[in-house]
Design a protein around this motif. Structure first.
Motif, mmCIF file in Angstrom:
data_model
loop_
_atom_site.group_PDB
_atom_site.id
_atom_site.type_symbol
_atom_site.label_atom_id
_atom_site.label_comp_id
_atom_site.label_asym_id
_atom_site.label_seq_id
_atom_site.Cartn_x
_atom_site.Cartn_y
_atom_site.Cartn_z
ATOM 1 N N PHE A 1 0.664 -1.093 -0.075
ATOM 2 C CA PHE A 1 0.172 0.028 -0.004
ATOM 3 C C PHE A 1 0.911 1.123 -0.204
ATOM 4 N N SER A 2 0.181 1.783 -1.258
ATOM 5 C CA SER A 2 1.406 3.255 -0.945
ATOM 6 C C SER A 2 0.104 4.490 -1.573
ATOM 7 N N THR A 3 0.614 5.878 -0.798
ATOM 8 C CA THR A 3 -0.107 6.889 -0.667
ATOM 9 C C THR A 3 -1.029 6.755 -2.832
ATOM 10 N N GLY A 4 -0.368 6.547 -3.393
ATOM 11 C CA GLY A 4 -0.312 6.570 -4.645
ATOM 12 C C GLY A 4 -1.841 5.013 -5.131
ATOM 13 N N VAL A 5 -1.887 4.613 -4.402
ATOM 14 C CA VAL A 5 -3.071 2.964 -4.478
ATOM 15 C C VAL A 5 -4.531 4.358 -3.958
ATOM 16 N N VAL A 6 -4.298 5.321 -3.634
ATOM 17 C CA VAL A 6 -5.808 5.395 -3.106
ATOM 18 C C VAL A 6 -5.844 7.615 -4.145
ATOM 19 N N ALA A 7 -4.586 7.646 -4.418
ATOM 20 C CA ALA A 7 -3.961 9.684 -5.094
ATOM 21 C C ALA A 7 -4.007 9.128 -6.701
ATOM 22 N N TYR A 8 -3.667 7.998 -6.766
ATOM 23 C CA TYR A 8 -3.636 8.777 -8.717
ATOM 24 C C TYR A 8 -5.105 8.398 -8.636
ATOM 25 N N PRO A 9 -6.658 7.440 -8.234
ATOM 26 C CA PRO A 9 -7.270 7.125 -9.031
ATOM 27 C C PRO A 9 -8.159 8.708 -8.255
ATOM 28 N N THR B 1 -17.993 6.493 -12.857
ATOM 29 C CA THR B 1 -17.055 7.023 -11.470
ATOM 30 C C THR B 1 -16.643 6.160 -10.489
ATOM 31 N N ILE B 2 -18.197 5.195 -9.715
ATOM 32 C CA ILE B 2 -17.680 4.574 -9.029
ATOM 33 C C ILE B 2 -16.587 3.561 -9.234
ATOM 34 N N PRO B 3 -17.203 2.874 -10.307
ATOM 35 C CA PRO B 3 -15.975 1.490 -11.065
ATOM 36 C C PRO B 3 -15.653 1.885 -11.335
ATOM 37 N N LEU B 4 -14.942 3.167 -12.094
ATOM 38 C CA LEU B 4 -13.838 3.231 -12.428
ATOM 39 C C LEU B 4 -12.857 3.575 -10.964
ATOM 40 N N PHE B 5 -13.239 4.516 -9.716
ATOM 41 C CA PHE B 5 -12.498 4.640 -9.061
ATOM 42 C C PHE B 5 -11.728 3.164 -8.261
ATOM 43 N N VAL B 6 -12.592 2.436 -8.042
ATOM 44 C CA VAL B 6 -12.759 0.748 -7.274
ATOM 45 C C VAL B 6 -12.194 0.087 -8.199
ATOM 46 N N LEU B 7 -12.102 -0.027 -9.604
ATOM 47 C CA LEU B 7 -11.445 -0.819 -9.448
ATOM 48 C C LEU B 7 -10.160 -0.248 -9.800
ATOM 49 N N SER B 8 -9.201 1.368 -10.038
ATOM 50 C CA SER B 8 -8.653 1.546 -10.053
ATOM 51 C C SER B 8 -7.815 1.321 -9.051
ATOM 52 N N ILE B 9 -8.443 1.459 -7.957
ATOM 53 C CA ILE B 9 -7.592 1.108 -6.993
ATOM 54 C C ILE B 9 -6.943 -0.105 -6.514
ATOM 55 N N GLY B 10 -8.024 -1.122 -7.188
ATOM 56 C CA GLY B 10 -7.488 -2.342 -7.201
ATOM 57 C C GLY B 10 -6.071 -2.895 -7.817
ATOM 58 N N LEU B 11 -6.185 -1.638 -8.727
ATOM 59 C CA LEU B 11 -5.256 -2.041 -10.065
ATOM 60 C C LEU B 11 -4.023 -1.628 -9.678
ATOM 61 N N PHE B 12 -3.872 -0.328 -8.698
ATOM 62 C CA PHE B 12 -3.157 0.118 -8.216
ATOM 63 C C PHE B 12 -1.901 -0.545 -6.884
ATOM 64 N N TYR B 13 -3.029 -1.546 -5.937
ATOM 65 C CA TYR B 13 -2.809 -2.125 -5.133
ATOM 66 C C TYR B 13 -1.931 -3.493 -5.557
#
Length: 244
Positions: free
Chosen positions: A9-17, A71-83
């Motif tokens: 986990f890093s700040t980018g996991v949430v910050a980028y999405p 917005t919601i699926p893009l945000f959730v899936l992006s977090i999973g991708l970056f993690y």
């Protein structure tokens, strides 16, 4: 690539999405606030002018319902991708936009195709098939979660509803599968036991040297084994005391 480099986990996991979603909402706010309509900058298939939509269409949405559902699926899936896939996350997003957009331009109807749904289908498809190919319990669990949350969206890759770019969805789905195959070497794999490794040799296994062919514990004068042996005897004696 080491497994811990993926699951970190890093700040980018949430910050980028958050940053990505924020840009989409800012574009929509600008349209509403100043009375613009950016739909003409979307993908228009088989048109040179429509090629610009490959880069711009993910940031353009028709109305509040359209942008909300994306917005919601893009945000959730992006977090999973970056993690789970942090080293290749940006590649998947950027090339996902380009490849799915170009495929939409090739197969789409003569109409403007807008929205981030193509990228969403890239992420759904990529996340699901990547987990299946990895055979890693965390990634398989993520794949099952994606199916549970967004499995019904598979029907939107078919021309069953007017006003929806099923071609963009299909293009995203295909792109995600191709990416999952192309980035197979980047998959985090479960850590193997010593005896599962290719270069494993029973004769060099320090643990097996404690036992003879019949499975009986044997004494040894080798320093490393003697140290392990002392530890083994201590644990055995402590357990014996507890059992009395």
């Amino acid at each position: 690539m080491k497994q811990q480099e993926h699951f970190k986990f890093s700040t980018g996991v949430v910050a980028y999405p958050v940053f990505f979603v924020l840009i989409i909402w800012l574009v929509f706010w600008f349209e509403v606030r100043f009375g613009f309509n950016f739909s003409k900058y979307g993908i228009y298939p088989q048109s040179l002018k429509g090629l610009r939509g490959i880069f711009l269409s993910p940031f353009i949405h028709g109305d509040i319902k359209h942008i909300y559902h994306n917005t919601i699926p893009l945000f959730v899936l992006s977090i999973g991708l970056f993690y789970f896939y942090r080293p290749i996350a940006w590649k998947v997003i950027l090339f996902g936009i380009l490849f799915s957009g170009f495929l939409t331009w090739c197969i789409g109807r003569p109409s403007y195709h807008i929205g981030a749904s193509g990228l969403i289908y890239v992420l759904i498809s990529f996340t699901f098939f990547k987990g299946v190919f990895a055979k890693h319990y965390r990634l398989i669990a993520l794949s099952l979660l994606v199916v549970f949350l967004y499995g019904s969206m598979i029907w939107h890759t078919l021309p069953i509803e007017k006003g929806i770019s099923w071609e963009g969805h299909m293009a995203g789905l295909i792109t995600g599968v191709l990416f999952a195959l192309f980035f197979r070497k980047e998959i985090a794999k479960p850590k193997k036991y010593v005896w599962e490794q290719e270069n494993y040799n029973e004769d060099n296994d320090p643990f097996l040297k404690h036992f003879d062919e019949d499975g009986n514990f044997v004494e040894s004068n080798e320093p490393e084994i003697e140290q392990e042996q002392t530890k083994f005897n201590y644990i055995y004696k402590e357990e014996s005391k507890d059992g009395e």
